[in-house]
Design a protein around this motif. Structure first.
Motif, PDB file in Angstrom:
ATOM      1  N   ARG A   1     -51.124  29.177 -47.434  1.00 53.83           N
ATOM      2  CA  ARG A   1     -52.176  28.458 -46.696  1.00 53.83           C
ATOM      3  C   ARG A   1     -51.622  27.231 -45.984  1.00 53.83           C
ATOM      4  N   GLU A   2     -50.693  26.556 -46.651  1.00 50.93           N
ATOM      5  CA  GLU A   2     -50.073  25.391 -46.016  1.00 50.93           C
ATOM      6  C   GLU A   2     -49.279  25.824 -44.789  1.00 50.93           C
ATOM      7  N   LEU A   3     -48.583  26.950 -44.899  1.00 48.18           N
ATOM      8  CA  LEU A   3     -47.794  27.431 -43.763  1.00 48.18           C
ATOM      9  C   LEU A   3     -48.706  27.838 -42.613  1.00 48.18           C
ATOM     10  N   LEU A   4     -49.849  28.413 -42.964  1.00 45.99           N
ATOM     11  CA  LEU A   4     -50.782  28.847 -41.920  1.00 45.99           C
ATOM     12  C   LEU A   4     -51.453  27.667 -41.233  1.00 45.99           C
ATOM     13  N   ALA A   5     -51.475  26.523 -41.907  1.00 43.88           N
ATOM     14  CA  ALA A   5     -52.078  25.332 -41.310  1.00 43.88           C
ATOM     15  C   ALA A   5     -51.097  24.583 -40.418  1.00 43.88           C
TER      16      ALA A   5
END
Lengths: 287, 332
Positions: A110-114
């Motif tokens: 999720r952090e990477l997608l943000a």
């Protein structure tokens, strides 16, 4: 009734441009992350190599002794050593796909997608690490086989065919792994699917014997497997310049034409499965 | 089951147009999932630069879906959302480039060190290599995790991991910081620590914060304005003080032994704001306004009903929420 009130302004700043890493830096960062998670201790690097080394040093010579080789000019130890690539690449890539599920389950994805980077770079970063890992494994298995006495026929053109086939096959199998990881929700289900994806085709693709010795129907099945084409190209590059495996597939008199046709099959399969992986990934990460 | 004694509408109010361009601008934003669930239904709000804005509501109200749309993880079905002017659908990279998120669940690479997690964020957000180390040192010091940075995150406590996540979100100096239920699941001591850290951010850092929570005290303590979200809609939007003021200075809570409708009628007959009373099971919460607790108790007594567990207290956002939606935040 709610009433509108003044919005407090705690301090206005000069508008800055949005932050965004250059593509190459972002890709390097993502690959470095995957690399650090995949191989942050020596055990993680060494263990994946045990199987290919075992094949090269023990199984291939043992089979050669037991079966008497291929009864041709092709060295059976070298034949099986290259066939091993057809097993270790699918295993390495499917386990890399498992790490995508771990990322998703642990929330790290999720952090990477943000992040302000194209989401396709996440796949590309993972792929770079898989390519690196598979390259090391392939070099180790070929080197081990050579040390054990396997006879390879290596030329500049052969290295080109071998490298191209290996690279495409790694990309193809990683695309399969990413697609599965995007569509399968749990690690348990994914692990359950691994033998069918990574191991089963290996037995039909001429890893341990030429496909011509299979029953007729299975020979036709083998001709439709991208792995068969990849393996024939690998052997054409390093083991058998006469391209016996390619002739078994295409039945053409021209070895070069057969090689290009098989390469086209592998390229087409890689492009199709790569596009499918990208689509599956994007659909899985955006609701 | 909660019921609403007062069925009057309580429309969402938009803030007055701020002087500066809004940091967050949401207009008619809706999300209907493929399953048919309407998670968010045409919400509108604006958040000014530097403001701390709360989305308050129970689980399933649509808060996280709203954050998901603002952070480009969820595609809106209708409507628009802009972060510092960047449309989240048309310009997702730019929108992500001005924002950071602290997620509801722990979202860190546990196999990496704290420093590696912070550096990863810095690199992906394009923070210059020269400034990154000092920025990390500064944030780690401010959030009390400097000593932990070179340990793998596996060994962090829940509170330390949360502080690491906040530090990570700040590495890129975001214009808009999203905190999605930042304290959910934490033990009380860690929660207090974390609230203190977030409150400290307000004093030290100029940024817009959008916070989702179902803890009322968090919203009251941290937020300049609060939007109360219920079933995908904003049912009220104002400062915590303004939202509370509608209920007066004091409310009376009591448990009625008997028919609560009779009790409400008795309160109304004695000029006590029965229309604003909140009923949850046998418990009545009555805004007192100009009445006294004794008046209310006497009214119920005269109706031939007994009351117990009687207390008075200042109204809370829970009362506001109950009044607006007929549901209680803590129970939801």
């Amino acid at each position: 009734m709610a009433t509108a009130t003044a919005t407090p302004a705690l301090g206005l700043r000069v508008v800055r441009a949005p932050r965004r890493a250059p593509m190459l830096r972002a890709l390097r960062t993502l690959a470095a992350r995957r690399g650090a998670l995949t191989a942050h201790n020596p055990r993680q690097i060494a263990v994946p190599m045990l199987t290919p080394i075992l094949f090269a040093l023990v199984i291939a010579p043992a089979l050669k002794t037991a079966l008497g080789g291929l009864h041709s000019q092709i060295d059976y130890t070298a034949f099986v050593a290259v066939g091993t690539v057809g097993l270790l690449v699918p295993l390495a890539t499917t386990f890399a796909g498992l790490s995508v599920i771990v990322d998703r389950d642990s929330g790290a994805q999720r952090e990477l997608l943000a992040a302000p980077v194209r989401r396709s770079l996440l796949l590309l970063g993972n792929l770079l690490v898989v390519v690196g890992l598979c390259s090391v494994q392939v070099v180790v298995v070929i080197a081990a086989a050579a040390l054990r006495g396997a006879h390879f026929h290596i030329s500049a053109a052969g290295v080109g065919w071998f490298a191209a086939a290996t690279l495409l096959f790694v990309i193809l199998m990683y695309a399969v792994a990413e697609t599965l990881a995007a569509r399968i929700r749990t690690a348990e289900e994914y692990i359950g699917a691994t033998p069918a994806i990574a191991i089963l085709p290996w037995f039909f693709a001429g890893a341990l014997f030429p496909i011509s010795v299979l029953p007729g129907a299975l020979t036709w099945v083998a001709r439709f497997l991208p792995l068969t084409h990849a393996m024939a190209l690998l052997r054409y590059g390093f083991v058998d310049p006469t391209g016996a495996g390619l002739h078994d597939i295409w039945g053409l008199s021209s070895t070069t034409a057969s090689a290009w046709l098989s390469l086209a099959v592998v390229v087409a399969a890689t492009c199709a499965l790569g596009a499918l992986a990208l689509r599956a990934f994007k659909r899985s990460v955006v609701a | 089951m909660a019921t609403r004694a007062n069925a009057r509408s309580f429309p969402a109010a938009l803030p007055r147009q701020p002087d500066a361009a809004p940091a967050v601008e949401v207009s008619g934003l809706s999300k209907t999932y493929a399953s048919g669930v309407e998670a968010v239904r045409g919400i509108d709000f604006r958040v000014a630069p530097g403001e701390v804005f709360g989305l308050l509501g129970p689980n399933g109200a649509g808060k996280s879906t709203t954050i998901g749309m603002l952070t480009t993880a969820i595609l809106p079905t209708r409507g628009t959302a802009r972060l510092v002017g960047f449309d989240v659908v048309e310009q997702p990279l730019r929108a992500r480039g001005v924002s950071s998120v602290v997620f509801q669940e722990a979202v860190v690479d546990r196999g990496l060190t704290g420093r590696a997690n912070l550096e990863l964020h810095g690199h992906l957000w394009g923070v210059s290599a020269s400034g990154l180390a000092s920025r990390i040192a500064q944030l780690a010091g401010a959030l009390g995790i400097a000593e932990l940075l070179d340990r793998t995150v596996d060994g962090y406590s829940g509170g330390q991991r949360r502080r690491l996540e906040i530090a990570r979100a700040l590495v890129s100096e975001p214009r808009v910081l999203f905190l999605d239920e930042p304290t959910v699941g934490l033990d009380p001591r860690i929660r207090v620590e974390l609230l203190d850290a977030i409150a400290g951010l307000r004093e030290r850092v100029e940024m817009t914060i959008v916070l989702t929570t179902h803890y009322l005290d968090e919203a009251e303590r941290l937020c300049d304005r609060v939007a109360i979200v219920h079933l995908g809609e904003i049912v009220a939007l104002d400062t915590p003080r303004a939202l509370l003021s509608g209920l007066g200075e004091e409310v009376l809570a009591l448990r009625v032994h008997g028919d609560t409708a009779v009790a409400l009628a008795a309160l109304g007959a004695h000029g006590i704001s029965a229309a604003e009373a909140l009923v949850v099971g046998q418990t009545l919460t009555v805004p007192l306004h100009d009445s006294s607790p004794a008046d209310a108790i006497a009214a119920i007594d005269r109706a031939g009903l007994a009351a117990s567990a009687i207390s008075t207290r200042a109204p809370t956002l829970d009362d506001v929420y109950l009044r607006l939606t007929g549901a209680e935040l803590a129970a939801a």
